[in-house]
Design a protein around this motif. Structure first.
Motif, PDB file in Angstrom:
ATOM      1  N   GLU A  40       0.822  -1.216   0.000  1.00  0.00           N
ATOM      2  CA  GLU A  40       0.000   0.000   0.000  1.00  0.00           C
ATOM      3  C   GLU A  40       0.846   1.252   0.000  1.00  0.00           C
ATOM      4  O   GLU A  40       1.893   1.307   0.634  1.00  0.00           O
ATOM      5  N   PHE A  41       0.358   2.265  -0.697  1.00  0.00           N
ATOM      6  CA  PHE A  41       0.954   3.593  -0.653  1.00  0.00           C
ATOM      7  C   PHE A  41       0.168   4.398   0.378  1.00  0.00           C
ATOM      8  O   PHE A  41      -0.538   3.825   1.209  1.00  0.00           O
ATOM      9  N   MET A  60      -2.282  -3.505 -10.659  1.00  0.00           N
ATOM     10  CA  MET A  60      -2.366  -2.573  -9.534  1.00  0.00           C
ATOM     11  C   MET A  60      -3.803  -2.118  -9.346  1.00  0.00           C
ATOM     12  O   MET A  60      -4.656  -2.350 -10.203  1.00  0.00           O
ATOM     13  N   LEU A  61      -4.026  -1.491  -8.233  1.00  0.00           N
ATOM     14  CA  LEU A  61      -5.333  -0.954  -7.885  1.00  0.00           C
ATOM     15  C   LEU A  61      -5.118   0.489  -7.463  1.00  0.00           C
ATOM     16  O   LEU A  61      -4.131   0.807  -6.800  1.00  0.00           O
ATOM     17  N   ILE A  62      -6.008   1.363  -7.885  1.00  0.00           N
ATOM     18  CA  ILE A  62      -6.004   2.733  -7.373  1.00  0.00           C
ATOM     19  C   ILE A  62      -7.301   2.890  -6.590  1.00  0.00           C
ATOM     20  O   ILE A  62      -8.388   2.802  -7.168  1.00  0.00           O
ATOM     21  N   GLU A  63      -7.167   3.070  -5.288  1.00  0.00           N
ATOM     22  CA  GLU A  63      -8.347   3.247  -4.442  1.00  0.00           C
ATOM     23  C   GLU A  63      -8.703   4.721  -4.367  1.00  0.00           C
ATOM     24  O   GLU A  63      -7.832   5.584  -4.353  1.00  0.00           O
ATOM     25  N   PHE A  64      -9.995   4.981  -4.337  1.00  0.00           N
ATOM     26  CA  PHE A  64     -10.540   6.323  -4.142  1.00  0.00           C
ATOM     27  C   PHE A  64     -11.478   6.259  -2.952  1.00  0.00           C
ATOM     28  O   PHE A  64     -11.884   5.179  -2.531  1.00  0.00           O
ATOM     29  N   ALA A  89      -0.559  -2.511  -4.839  1.00  0.00           N
ATOM     30  CA  ALA A  89      -0.265  -3.687  -5.658  1.00  0.00           C
ATOM     31  C   ALA A  89      -0.015  -4.869  -4.734  1.00  0.00           C
ATOM     32  O   ALA A  89       0.827  -4.793  -3.835  1.00  0.00           O
ATOM     33  N   GLU A  90      -0.772  -5.940  -4.947  1.00  0.00           N
ATOM     34  CA  GLU A  90      -0.609  -7.139  -4.109  1.00  0.00           C
ATOM     35  C   GLU A  90       0.766  -7.762  -4.320  1.00  0.00           C
ATOM     36  O   GLU A  90       1.428  -8.170  -3.373  1.00  0.00           O
TER      37      GLU A  90
END
Length: 121
Positions: A40-41, A60-64, A89-90
């Motif tokens: 996680e960032f 990757m995933l970008i969460e909002f 990114a897992e």
């Protein structure tokens, strides 16, 4: 002056640290940066600029705050300026992102993951 293409896969071999962007090119005031991400960032935004993520290898995933976007190899997404987001990114994912020169990777959030600016490879 010798002209040569920028080989992204070769550039990725020149660093290993996650969340540590490296500049590979500039166009006007914009930088093209490569990064390896995993885990996680931090939640952050960029009040003055959009940010483009391009997945070169991996997922990757970008969460909002109100949803998420999943990106796979060969896909891209533009995060609008001022929108809070958190990349994730897992497994290790290789990305390129494009943003104006001088933009901190963590926006105003700061913290341990804030990268040194203008590190070229």
């Amino acid at each position: 002056m010798k002209k040569s293409a920028i080989n992204l896969q070769d550039k990725f071999t020149k660093f290993s640290k996650h969340w540590s962007p490296r500049v590979v090119a500039e166009m006007n005031d914009y930088q093209f940066k490569l990064a390896k991400i995993e885990g996680e960032f931090v939640w952050h935004d960029h009040k003055e600029t959009d940010e483009v993520f391009v997945v070169i290898e991996g997922k990757m995933l970008i969460e909002f705050r109100d949803g998420k976007v999943e990106l796979s190899e060969g896909e891209m997404y533009v995060v609008p300026k001022g929108v809070e987001h958190k990349p994730f990114a897992e497994k290790e994912c290789k990305i390129m992102f494009i943003e104006p020169r001088g933009i901190a990777n963590t926006g105003e959030a700061g913290g341990d993951l804030t990268a040194e600016e203008d590190v070229w490879i």
